[in-house]
Scaffold this motif. Structure first.
Motif, PDB file in Angstrom:
ATOM      1  N   LEU A  42      -7.502  -2.906  -3.693  1.00 53.38           N
ATOM      2  CA  LEU A  42      -7.083  -2.021  -4.775  1.00 53.38           C
ATOM      3  C   LEU A  42      -7.689  -0.642  -4.584  1.00 53.38           C
ATOM      4  O   LEU A  42      -7.903   0.101  -5.544  1.00 53.38           O
ATOM      5  CB  LEU A  42      -7.488  -2.612  -6.123  1.00 53.38           C
ATOM      6  N   ALA A  43      -7.970  -0.267  -3.345  1.00 56.24           N
ATOM      7  CA  ALA A  43      -8.571   1.037  -3.094  1.00 56.24           C
ATOM      8  C   ALA A  43      -7.611   2.141  -3.498  1.00 56.24           C
ATOM      9  O   ALA A  43      -6.402   1.944  -3.524  1.00 56.24           O
ATOM     10  CB  ALA A  43      -8.926   1.149  -1.618  1.00 56.24           C
ATOM     11  N   ARG A  44      -8.187   3.275  -3.825  1.00 57.50           N
ATOM     12  CA  ARG A  44      -7.403   4.476  -4.162  1.00 57.50           C
ATOM     13  C   ARG A  44      -6.392   4.210  -5.265  1.00 57.50           C
ATOM     14  O   ARG A  44      -5.215   4.503  -5.150  1.00 57.50           O
ATOM     15  CB  ARG A  44      -6.688   5.004  -2.931  1.00 57.50           C
ATOM     16  N   ASN A  45      -6.852   3.623  -6.305  1.00 55.76           N
ATOM     17  CA  ASN A  45      -6.032   3.502  -7.486  1.00 55.76           C
ATOM     18  C   ASN A  45      -6.719   4.238  -8.621  1.00 55.76           C
ATOM     19  O   ASN A  45      -7.588   5.079  -8.387  1.00 55.76           O
ATOM     20  CB  ASN A  45      -5.804   2.031  -7.816  1.00 55.76           C
ATOM     21  N   GLY A  48       0.815  -1.212   0.000  1.00 62.35           N
ATOM     22  CA  GLY A  48       0.000   0.000   0.000  1.00 62.35           C
ATOM     23  C   GLY A  48       0.840   1.250   0.000  1.00 62.35           C
ATOM     24  O   GLY A  48       1.988   1.236   0.436  1.00 62.35           O
ATOM     25  N   LYS A  49       0.246   2.311  -0.531  1.00 60.98           N
ATOM     26  CA  LYS A  49       0.878   3.625  -0.536  1.00 60.98           C
ATOM     27  C   LYS A  49       2.268   3.575  -1.156  1.00 60.98           C
ATOM     28  O   LYS A  49       3.272   3.887  -0.529  1.00 60.98           O
ATOM     29  CB  LYS A  49       0.948   4.191   0.875  1.00 60.98           C
ATOM     30  N   LEU A 108      -2.676  -3.516  -2.441  1.00 60.33           N
ATOM     31  CA  LEU A 108      -2.062  -2.594  -3.393  1.00 60.33           C
ATOM     32  C   LEU A 108      -2.759  -1.251  -3.327  1.00 60.33           C
ATOM     33  O   LEU A 108      -2.811  -0.506  -4.296  1.00 60.33           O
ATOM     34  CB  LEU A 108      -2.159  -3.174  -4.802  1.00 60.33           C
ATOM     35  N   HIS A 109      -3.323  -0.912  -2.216  1.00 60.39           N
ATOM     36  CA  HIS A 109      -4.098   0.334  -2.170  1.00 60.39           C
ATOM     37  C   HIS A 109      -3.178   1.532  -2.267  1.00 60.39           C
ATOM     38  O   HIS A 109      -1.981   1.440  -1.978  1.00 60.39           O
ATOM     39  CB  HIS A 109      -4.940   0.383  -0.904  1.00 60.39           C
ATOM     40  N   GLY A 110      -3.723   2.631  -2.699  1.00 57.99           N
ATOM     41  CA  GLY A 110      -2.971   3.865  -2.754  1.00 57.99           C
ATOM     42  C   GLY A 110      -1.848   3.829  -3.763  1.00 57.99           C
ATOM     43  O   GLY A 110      -0.785   4.370  -3.537  1.00 57.99           O
ATOM     44  N   LEU A 153     -12.388  -1.955  -3.694  1.00 57.68           N
ATOM     45  CA  LEU A 153     -12.166  -1.137  -4.881  1.00 57.68           C
ATOM     46  C   LEU A 153     -12.612   0.300  -4.647  1.00 57.68           C
ATOM     47  O   LEU A 153     -12.927   1.026  -5.588  1.00 57.68           O
ATOM     48  CB  LEU A 153     -12.943  -1.724  -6.068  1.00 57.68           C
ATOM     49  N   ARG A 154     -12.595   0.682  -3.390  1.00 58.46           N
ATOM     50  CA  ARG A 154     -13.084   2.026  -3.109  1.00 58.46           C
ATOM     51  C   ARG A 154     -12.176   3.090  -3.714  1.00 58.46           C
ATOM     52  O   ARG A 154     -11.009   2.859  -3.966  1.00 58.46           O
ATOM     53  CB  ARG A 154     -13.152   2.219  -1.587  1.00 58.46           C
TER      54      ARG A 154
END
Lengths: 318, 754
Positions: free
Chosen positions: B273-276, B230-231, B251-253, B295-296
């Motif tokens: 996969l948020a924030r992609n 993330g990030k 894998l967010h951000g 998926l947000r």
């Protein structure tokens, strides 16, 4: 009855020529048509009315075209009726198209042929731009010539075409040949030749034609007057000046002079009365139940009118 | 948010002391059963800022409450876990009983951390990896530091290593730590994953909050089950081919635009996969174990393939760009999905949102973090049913509409054909200049009516269009009742006037519109119209061939007209300057309110009277009586006859009555003579006249012949008579010249007689 002419020809020919038979036939036809009604108030009354209306020229109202054009008197009566009924339209100053005038004619004669109206319009518009607007007086006088002298004009057209194409028209006057065929020809003429035909030669032919023509012709003297004024002229030029000539109109006797065309004091008075009445009865719905009652009144009205004013156009044997 | 968290926790962790949790990770896929036990202790009062900073952001777990319970551990000194956040992941996977998922709020966390807390957190995380215990020695290779741990450390935390917030820009070389299972690189500046390929027993790798641009260097870590990236700055999902045991992938951000290269991760249970930068969701085949998909905060407009995820239970689609249910319709086919979020999408603003979703996804237990109640489900199904009905109704409507349109097109085509035939007929009759424009018009209308037909039907289902085509061939007319309007298209529609209309319908109809019908045909049904629809006040004509003023006469027979609308299309009469005045004049007894939508004024009425008043006057007052009667027709005839009779008996009274009626309605009657016979009838009439005239002519000829013969004989007699008379006299004189003998003769005759 024993005029010298009368003795010169057989009875039936004389009667036919004076259109007496036409009216007798029509009277009998009308009698046949309305025999039930007529039996209510008597045959003598019927004949009186019939011939009265013939004298007044009102017999042609709403009749079929074949009858309206059957006699010169009928034609003159129709012209006069048209003028009287629609003078107000002209007075209002509206310029109308050929089709609209045709509609007005059809109000008086439901099967009035479009062709005649078109021919009349052609006289006004000189053979082009058929959708143009025309003034009432222009159309009326042109229509008068076209309608009253219809057969004569057909013959003249034939002569004109023959002259244009260089034939000697005196030998071939075929009034029956359709004018449509003739109109095609001038396109073939050489470009250098000025438009129209020699006036004097044209007159010669017309003189000849009038002598032999069994239908009504305009007075020859007036034709001469028109033709003597110019060197050459075209067919529609000729018709145009014929329609505008006051003498022709007078000779025909159906319409007043051009200057007085919009004048008809008696009718104007009547109209004012009608307008006032219509204003008073803007909501006549309430009275419709009584509508049929008015018929008798109309009748009486009419009789009064008969007594009051002698009609200007009386039937005169020619 | 916080209370919710507590709530969720309290039930679950009732037997743990103050939220202390016992976590067991069990993975059957590994050859030897790994059993990692973690003890979590949580210091509730000092709720960690760090959690708010990034752990929430990560949101690995739908069981957010639990996640939070675990995450604060860095602050708890007694924590025996080195990387708590990672454990939350694992823990989250095991949690299946938690009821309320608040994870949706996770990534809306605060972005700017408070510095103090970071430090504090840094410190508190120290038990295992405070700077004193770890020596980073520069290695033989110039750029990579080499890590060494003290032996106590190694013994104490033999399988975990935390290098959090060490300002690392590269991965250090970790020597002699092959047994490591957990490795934490959180909050560093690492740009590339390196030097860990020897840690082949690694299960847990945390690279949260670094500057990694590409996934790489992981191909040897076959045991890896939790990978937290993330990030970072990853643009593409790649190089995961060997990580077949991956359980959690965060894998967010990042900057990922596409889901790819994951289809082999058949053990993956959590994918974040948020924030992609995803614009859509697909390529989800093969993720057979995936239970949670976050998926947000993407830009997703449509979702596909979700029905290929047999284990998916939780799907978070909050804050995306989904605007219709159709674009996520595959969700309805997923049988396992029980929890979904759509909040922050355009679709959630729609009034139909909730019930549509519930109706289509009956398996759902939570929607937007709220439990779906039975009541809601019922409501949804009711609404859906209604909607369905509505839809069916509207479909029916549109079907009807389409049918109507096609029928009208068909009628129009027939009409044009008819007009063209009529035109060509007249053209043949008289080759006049007036006809070409009409022809042109005709062609134009033809073109416009025919051309749209094929393309339009193309839009309809093929099955439907074929039925339509069938209909359009059959139907040559159309009758439509719409509120107070009766619309008739095509001459066949006139027959509908013969139908038995209910009194109510008939009474309601105030507007009758005719289209594509010859006016002459309309005239013939006007009496019927008058009878069946006594309230019809407004007549509309379009494409009805109104060409003459006199045609309007026919309308006078109706009971009432308040409004008349004559469309210029197909009605040349409207081009006349006088038509309006003529209508007003001829139909003055209706006191019409409007003509072609324009209010009729008093001045109009007067103008009409001025123009045509004389015509009516002449028509009524100058016609011979017998003509008047025959024109006015039978009904009036009788009344007239009656009048004649009464007139004879009581002239005085009747006269008075007549005066009254004359004053009142004279103007209406006098135009009754202006009537209209349709062309057909008129031609018949002319034929009739011809016959009768022929007869009359013969009759007259006979009469005339007789008369002339009599006349001739008379004349001949007149010529002979003088001579005859003289001769007669002379004979008589000769006879009586001898008086005696004559007397004798006379006497003799008398005696003989006796």
């Amino acid at each position: 009855m024993l005029s010298p002419e009368r003795l010169a020809q057989p009875d039936h020919e004389y009667l036919a020529q004076r259109h007496v038979l036409t009216y007798m036939e029509d009277a009998v036809y009308q009698l046949l048509e309305n025999r039930e009604d007529v039996s209510q108030y008597g045959i003598s009354r019927f004949f009186t009315e019939y011939f009265n209306s013939v004298c007044q020229g009102t017999h042609i109202l709403f009749r079929e075209f074949s009858f309206i054009q059957a006699t010169p008197h009928n034609r003159a009566s129709f012209l006069r009726a048209f003028w009287r009924c629609f003078r107000t339209v002209g007075k209002n100053g509206d310029l109308l198209t050929m089709r609209e005038y045709h509609c007005l004619l059809q109000l008086l004669c439901p099967d009035f042929p479009l062709e005649l109206t078109q021919k009349a319009a052609r006289i006004v518009l000189l053979d082009d731009a058929m959708d143009c607007l025309m003034s009432f007086s222009d159309f009326l006088f042109a229509f008068q010539i076209q309608f009253y002298y219809s057969e004569f004009l057909d013959s003249v057209a034939a002569i004109y075409q023959d002259l244009l194409s260089g034939k000697n028209p005196n030998t071939v006057i075929v009034p029956t040949s359709s004018s449509g065929q003739h109109r095609q020809r001038p396109a073939l003429g050489e470009a250098g030749v000025p438009e129209g035909v020699e006036a004097s030669q044209f007159y010669q032919c017309l003189e000849n034609l009038c002598d032999r023509h069994k239908y009504s012709c305009p007075p020859l003297a007036l034709v001469k007057e028109i033709l003597s004024g110019v060197q050459r002229l075209t067919f529609y030029g000729f018709l145009g000046s014929l329609s505008k000539h006051p003498g022709v109109n007078q000779a025909l006797g159906a319409l007043p002079d051009k200057g007085d065309l919009m004048q008809d004091p008696a009718m104007d008075e009547e109209l004012e009365r009608l307008v006032v009445r219509s204003r008073l009865h803007r909501t006549p719905r309430q009275h419709r139940a009584q509508e049929p009652g008015a018929l008798g009144t109309q009748r009486r009205d009419k009789l009064e009118a008969l007594e009051r004013a002698p009609e200007p156009s009386r039937w005169q044997p020619e | 948010m916080i209370p919710g968290k507590y709530r969720s926790v309290s039930g679950r962790s009732a037997n743990n002391v103050n939220c202390g949790l016992h976590l067991v990770i069990q993975t059957s896929s590994l050859p030897e059963k790994h059993k990692v036990e973690f003890k979590l202790h949580r210091d509730t009062p000092s709720f960690p800022g760090r959690l708010l900073q990034h752990d929430l952001e990560r949101n690995y777990s739908s069981r957010q409450g639990d996640g939070r319970v675990i995450s604060p551990s860095p602050r708890s000194k007694s924590s025996c876990i080195s990387s708590t956040t990672n454990l939350t992941e694992l823990y989250g996977l095991e949690m299946k009983t938690a009821t309320s998922s608040l994870s949706a709020f996770g990534d809306s966390s605060i972005q700017t951390p408070s510095k103090a807390r970071i430090r504090q957190g840094c410190h508190s995380a120290g038990p295992n990896i405070s700077g004193d215990h770890i020596n980073l020695v520069s290695s033989s290779m110039p750029s990579f530091p080499i890590l060494h741990r003290s032996s106590e450390e190694k013994i104490l935390y033999s399988d975990r290593l935390t290098l959090e917030r060490q300002k690392l820009t590269v991965c250090p070389i970790i020597d002699g730590e092959e047994h490591l299972r957990l490795l934490n690189f959180q909050h560093n500046f690492i740009t590339r994953i390196q030097n860990i390929s020897n840690l082949q027993r690694l299960i847990f790798l945390d690279l949260y909050d670094n500057q990694i641009e590409e996934i790489s260097g992981l191909s040897t870590l076959r045991s890896l089950r939790v990978l937290l990236l993330g990030k970072n700055r990853i643009k593409k999902i790649s190089n995961l081919e060997n990580l077949i045991n991956l359980d959690v992938l965060d894998l967010h951000g990042n900057q990922i635009t596409k889901i790819e290269n994951v289809s082999h991760l058949c053990d993956l249970r959590v994918l974040n996969l948020a924030r992609n930068l995803l614009s859509h969701v697909d390529n989800l085949n093969g993720l057979d174990s995936l239970t949670e998909l976050n998926l947000r905060h993407n830009q997703i407009t449509f979702v596909r393939d979700v029905d290929n995820l047999p284990s998916l239970q939780r799907l978070f689609l909050s804050f995306n760009n989904i605007s219709s249910f159709d674009s996520v319709s595959c969700l309805a086919d997923s049988t396992s999905l029980s929890d979904i979020t759509f909040d922050g999408n355009p679709i959630a603003q729609e009034s139909w949102y909730k019930h549509t979703v519930l109706q289509n996804m009956t398996q759902l237990r939570q929607l937007d973090m709220k439990r779906v109640t039975e009541e809601e489900r019922r409501m949804a199904s009711v609404v859906a049913k209604k909607e369905e009905e509505k839809k069916r109704e509207s479909q029916k409507q549109s079907l009807l509409k389409e049918k109507k349109r096609l029928t009208i097109n068909n009628v129009a085509r027939h009409w044009d054909l008819q007009q063209r035939v009529a035109n060509s007929a007249t053209n043949q009759d008289r080759k006049e200049s007036a006809s070409p424009p009409q022809d042109q018009d005709c062609c134009q209308t033809e073109g416009s009516t025919v051309s749209p037909l094929p393309e339009d039907t193309g839009a309809v289902d093929s099955g439907l269009s074929s039925t339509f085509q069938g209909l359009s061939v059959i139907d040559t007319h159309l009758v439509e009742v719409d509120g107070d309007t009766l619309s008739l298209y095509g001459s066949g529609a006139l027959e509908s006037l013969d139908r038995n209309w209910s009194v109510q319908t008939a009474g309601m109809i105030t507007t009758v519109s005719f289209t594509f019908i010859e006016f002459d045909e309309i005239v013939q049904v006007l009496p019927k119209l008058k009878m069946k629809f006594p309230n019809s006040l407004h007549l509309k004509f379009r494409e009805t061939n109104l060409v003459m003023l006199q045609q309007f006469n026919a309308l006078a027979q109706l009971r009432r007209i308040d409004q008349l609308t004559v469309d210029p299309q197909g009605n040349p009469v409207v081009n006349f300057t006088l038509w309006k005045y003529y209508v007003l004049f001829r139909l003055s007894h209706f006191s019409m309110q409007k003509i072609n939508g324009t209010e009729v004024t008093q001045n109009d009425m007067i103008m009409a009277e001025r123009l045509f008043g004389i015509l009516a006057h002449i028509a009524s007052s100058e016609l011979p009586q017998y003509r008047l009667i025959s024109i006015l027709g039978d009904v009036r005839k009788k009344q007239f006859r009656y009048l004649l009779e009464t007139k004879g008996k009581k002239p005085g009274i009747v006269n008075e009555e007549n005066n009254d009626s004359k004053r009142l309605v004279g103007e209406n009657t006098n135009r009754a003579t202006l009537n209209y016979t349709t062309r057909e009838f008129y031609n018949e009439k002319l034929e009739d006249i011809k016959e009768k005239k022929k007869f009359c002519k013969m009759y007259m000829e006979d009469l005339m012949k007789e008369a002339t013969e009599i006349n001739m004989k008379n004349e001949a007699l007149q010529k002979l008579w003088p001579q005859m008379f003289i001769e007669l006299v002379r004979d008589a004189v000769i006879e009586i010249r001898n008086k005696n003998s004559y007397m004798k003769l006379c006497l003799q005759q008398i005696t003989d007689q006796k």
